[in-house]
Design a protein around this motif. Structure first.
Motif, PDB file in Angstrom:
ATOM      1  N   LEU A 394       0.820  -1.206   0.000  1.00 33.03           N
ATOM      2  CA  LEU A 394       0.000   0.000   0.000  1.00 33.03           C
ATOM      3  C   LEU A 394       0.857   1.260   0.000  1.00 33.03           C
ATOM      4  O   LEU A 394       0.556   2.237  -0.706  1.00 33.03           O
ATOM      5  CB  LEU A 394      -0.930   0.006   1.214  1.00 33.03           C
ATOM      6  CG  LEU A 394      -1.958  -1.130   1.322  1.00 33.03           C
ATOM      7  CD1 LEU A 394      -2.927  -0.851   2.461  1.00 33.03           C
ATOM      8  CD2 LEU A 394      -2.713  -1.313   0.018  1.00 33.03           C
ATOM      9  N   THR A 395       1.929   1.252   0.776  1.00 37.72           N
ATOM     10  CA  THR A 395       2.819   2.421   0.844  1.00 37.72           C
ATOM     11  C   THR A 395       3.459   2.692  -0.516  1.00 37.72           C
ATOM     12  O   THR A 395       3.550   3.846  -0.969  1.00 37.72           O
ATOM     13  CB  THR A 395       3.909   2.204   1.902  1.00 37.72           C
ATOM     14  OG1 THR A 395       3.293   1.967   3.169  1.00 37.72           O
ATOM     15  CG2 THR A 395       4.818   3.413   2.004  1.00 37.72           C
ATOM     16  N   ALA A 396       3.888   1.619  -1.183  1.00 39.33           N
ATOM     17  CA  ALA A 396       4.507   1.763  -2.509  1.00 39.33           C
ATOM     18  C   ALA A 396       3.505   2.305  -3.520  1.00 39.33           C
ATOM     19  O   ALA A 396       3.829   3.174  -4.347  1.00 39.33           O
ATOM     20  CB  ALA A 396       5.057   0.414  -2.973  1.00 39.33           C
ATOM     21  N   ALA A 397       2.261   1.804  -3.468  1.00 41.86           N
ATOM     22  CA  ALA A 397       1.246   2.250  -4.417  1.00 41.86           C
ATOM     23  C   ALA A 397       0.905   3.725  -4.214  1.00 41.86           C
ATOM     24  O   ALA A 397       0.692   4.472  -5.180  1.00 41.86           O
ATOM     25  CB  ALA A 397      -0.005   1.387  -4.283  1.00 41.86           C
ATOM     26  N   LEU A 398       0.860   4.163  -2.953  1.00 41.75           N
ATOM     27  CA  LEU A 398       0.613   5.573  -2.671  1.00 41.75           C
ATOM     28  C   LEU A 398       1.791   6.432  -3.117  1.00 41.75           C
ATOM     29  O   LEU A 398       1.622   7.533  -3.659  1.00 41.75           O
ATOM     30  CB  LEU A 398       0.355   5.780  -1.177  1.00 41.75           C
ATOM     31  CG  LEU A 398      -1.039   5.425  -0.653  1.00 41.75           C
ATOM     32  CD1 LEU A 398      -1.057   5.458   0.868  1.00 41.75           C
ATOM     33  CD2 LEU A 398      -2.078   6.402  -1.213  1.00 41.75           C
ATOM     34  N   GLY A 399       3.003   5.901  -2.885  1.00 37.68           N
ATOM     35  CA  GLY A 399       4.211   6.658  -3.216  1.00 37.68           C
ATOM     36  C   GLY A 399       4.359   6.929  -4.691  1.00 37.68           C
ATOM     37  O   GLY A 399       4.817   8.015  -5.097  1.00 37.68           O
ATOM     38  N   VAL A 403      -2.495   5.058  -6.493  1.00 37.41           N
ATOM     39  CA  VAL A 403      -3.773   5.170  -5.785  1.00 37.41           C
ATOM     40  C   VAL A 403      -3.735   6.381  -4.865  1.00 37.41           C
ATOM     41  O   VAL A 403      -2.663   6.933  -4.580  1.00 37.41           O
ATOM     42  CB  VAL A 403      -4.075   3.900  -4.939  1.00 37.41           C
ATOM     43  CG1 VAL A 403      -4.254   2.678  -5.813  1.00 37.41           C
ATOM     44  CG2 VAL A 403      -2.979   3.680  -3.896  1.00 37.41           C
ATOM     45  N   LYS A 404      -4.900   6.790  -4.402  1.00 35.83           N
ATOM     46  CA  LYS A 404      -5.031   7.856  -3.414  1.00 35.83           C
ATOM     47  C   LYS A 404      -5.581   7.252  -2.117  1.00 35.83           C
ATOM     48  O   LYS A 404      -6.196   6.182  -2.139  1.00 35.83           O
ATOM     49  CB  LYS A 404      -5.954   8.952  -3.932  1.00 35.83           C
ATOM     50  CG  LYS A 404      -5.452   9.667  -5.180  1.00 35.83           C
ATOM     51  CD  LYS A 404      -6.452  10.742  -5.605  1.00 35.83           C
ATOM     52  CE  LYS A 404      -5.914  11.537  -6.790  1.00 35.83           C
ATOM     53  NZ  LYS A 404      -5.698  10.674  -7.974  1.00 35.83           N
ATOM     54  N   PRO A 405      -5.390   7.922  -0.985  1.00 35.71           N
ATOM     55  CA  PRO A 405      -5.862   7.360   0.288  1.00 35.71           C
ATOM     56  C   PRO A 405      -7.345   7.016   0.308  1.00 35.71           C
ATOM     57  O   PRO A 405      -7.757   6.053   0.968  1.00 35.71           O
ATOM     58  CB  PRO A 405      -5.543   8.472   1.297  1.00 35.71           C
ATOM     59  CG  PRO A 405      -4.379   9.192   0.698  1.00 35.71           C
ATOM     60  CD  PRO A 405      -4.626   9.170  -0.775  1.00 35.71           C
ATOM     61  N   GLY A 406      -8.166   7.758  -0.437  1.00 39.16           N
ATOM     62  CA  GLY A 406      -9.602   7.492  -0.415  1.00 39.16           C
ATOM     63  C   GLY A 406     -10.057   6.422  -1.388  1.00 39.16           C
ATOM     64  O   GLY A 406     -11.241   6.072  -1.420  1.00 39.16           O
ATOM     65  N   ASP A 407      -9.131   5.883  -2.181  1.00 41.65           N
ATOM     66  CA  ASP A 407      -9.492   4.841  -3.148  1.00 41.65           C
ATOM     67  C   ASP A 407      -9.766   3.519  -2.443  1.00 41.65           C
ATOM     68  O   ASP A 407      -9.180   3.224  -1.398  1.00 41.65           O
ATOM     69  CB  ASP A 407      -8.364   4.632  -4.166  1.00 41.65           C
ATOM     70  CG  ASP A 407      -8.220   5.800  -5.117  1.00 41.65           C
ATOM     71  OD1 ASP A 407      -9.163   6.613  -5.191  1.00 41.65           O
ATOM     72  OD2 ASP A 407      -7.159   5.898  -5.766  1.00 41.65           O
TER      73      ASP A 407
END
Length: 458
Positions: A394-399, A403-407
């Motif tokens: 999840l951290t990598a995908a956000l970085g 993705v965005k936190p609300g996805d």
């Protein structure tokens, strides 16, 4: 002198009552078991199958060259296969995919066609077993859906046969009747007859899995086949069977899976009765009821089916350990589980940001993703785990902006973590980590009790 029958169908019914002298030792009220597993097809459902087919023929719903279709956990399908093939019909059994493999093998041996489909999806899902069999009926000319859940001929079989047998066998002395509640046919039909015959004196008790919604549970999965009412968290309309007359049942005894399974094993080892797990649930309930009674009372409990259909499950030590139903004091993974931190789970419909917040305290930065939208009071059933969520992923995908936190989590949910039973060894748990898996889920009574990361296993 033994009876002589002109047809196998004439051998349905007439099962004995057997006193549970060992399991009932020290209890003032005698407990007698109605040995329904001695029916020709191995279960109480032979009675309902014969009753439903004869009623369909009488009502013109099933004619020569017709096809019998039914959704079943196995036993009703077996009864319909025997009755249907004897009377010249094609039989198609839609079988729940969680049913024991032995039941499907028995169905095929009797000449039925088997279609496997899930029941662990919302009732509105086209893949649901009930919807699969309804489509088959629409597609096959001359097909008839037995529909044991709503068919009045199901409880009527017990009003006409089983109930009168119990009344006669006990000389009208029965005071309490105990049976598992699945379609509701057995408990309803017997209960109605016995209440009427006794002038309302007989108390009817439903034996129900602890989490089943019949007796007030949350409807989450359990491991005793053929009884209870499952409620998928995404089901829109919760429909109860019309064969169930709730007004007949005076009370429920809610039995945890472990108590049901271990009681079934005791019945085979101590009473010489090789029966299935629903018999274990019913007898566990009967024992509870009888302990509250006196010597003038008499309890009758139904043993619905044979343990020969569950040799790979409840009567297998290996299966019982793998699902966390067998353990020895101080052995297995219990010490490691007790030392582990609180279990963290993530709902599969959570957002990325919400999942990351939950994973802050997760051992190893990973947690099971579960089907349930809301917390289940009885914990997370292993069968409701749909994958795993990793803080690293999840951290990598956000970085990288994927993705965005609300996805929603969506495709970021990875494969489910391997499971081991609490009674298994640390070596078995380490073996489950093959392929670089980061952690194992530890099961107690078929539910996820904790997570052990690789480093905790030595």
């Amino acid at each position: 002198m033994a009876a002589v029958h002109e047809s196998v169908l004439d051998a349905i019914g007439g099962t004995p009552l057997i006193r549970l002298a060992r399991l009932g030792a020290g209890i003032a009220a005698p407990i007698y078991a109605k040995a329904e597993f001695l029916n020709i097809g191995g279960s109480v459902k032979d009675r309902a199958a014969l009753s439903m087919v004869l009623a369909a023929e009488r009502d013109g719903l099933l004619g020569p060259g017709g096809t019998i279709v039914e959704a079943t956990s196995g036993n009703t399908g077996i009864g319909l296969a025997i009755v249907g093939r004897q009377r010249g019909y094609r039989v198609i059994a839609g079988v729940a995919d969680k049913a024991s493999a032995e039941k499907s093998d028995i169905l095929r041996a009797y000449g039925a066609e088997v279609v496997l489909a899930p029941t662990s999806v919302p009732q509105e899902d086209p893949r649901h077993l009930f919807n699969v069999v309804r489509r088959l009926v629409e597609e096959i000319p001359g097909a008839w859906l037995a529909n044991q859940y709503d068919n009045p001929a199901n409880p009527d079989a017990h009003i006409r046969t089983t109930g009168p047998e119990i009344w006669e066998q006990t000389g009208g002395r029965v005071t309490h009747f105990v049976a598992g509640v699945g379609t509701g046919g057995t408990v309803t039909g017997n209960g109605r007859f016995l209440k009427e015959a006794s002038g309302g004196r007989v108390t009817v008790v439903g034996a129900d899995p602890e989490s089943s919604s019949y007796g007030g549970g949350d409807g989450s999965p359990w491991f005793v086949e053929s009884i209870g009412h499952y409620l998928h968290p995404e089901t829109v309309e919760d429909r109860w069977p019309q064969a169930l007359g709730s007004e007949v049942i005076d009370s429920y005894e809610r039995i945890p899976d472990r108590e049901s399974l271990l009681t079934a094993r005791r019945l085979s080892r101590e009473e010489g009765l090789l029966v299935g797990p629903s018999s274990g649930a019913a007898v566990a309930a009967a024992l509870r009821v009888a302990r509250r009674l006196g010597p003038d009372d008499l309890v009758v409990v139904v043993l619905p089916d044979s343990g020969r259909s569950y040799l790979s499950k409840v009567h297998s030590d290996a299966w019982m350990r793998e699902w966390g139903f067998l353990e020895e004091d101080g052995e297995g993974l219990r010490p490691l589980l007790d030392a582990a931190g609180p279990l963290v789970v993530v709902a599969a419909d959570e957002t990325v940001g919400g999942a990351l917040e939950a994973l802050r305290t997760a051992p190893g930065g990973v947690a099971p993703a579960v089907l349930a939208r809301a917390a289940r009071p009885y914990g997370v059933a292993a069968t409701e785990v749909v994958g795993a969520v990793s803080r690293e992923v999840l951290t990598a995908a956000l970085g990288d902006g994927a993705v965005k936190p609300g996805d929603p989590l969506g495709a970021l949910v990875g494969p489910a973590l391997p499971t081991v039973g609490v009674g298994q060894s640390a070596a078995e748990a380490r073996a489950a980590l093959a392929g670089g898996r980061p952690a194992v889920l530890v099961l107690v009574d078929g539910r996820v009790a904790g997570l052990l990361p690789r480093e905790a296993l030595g």
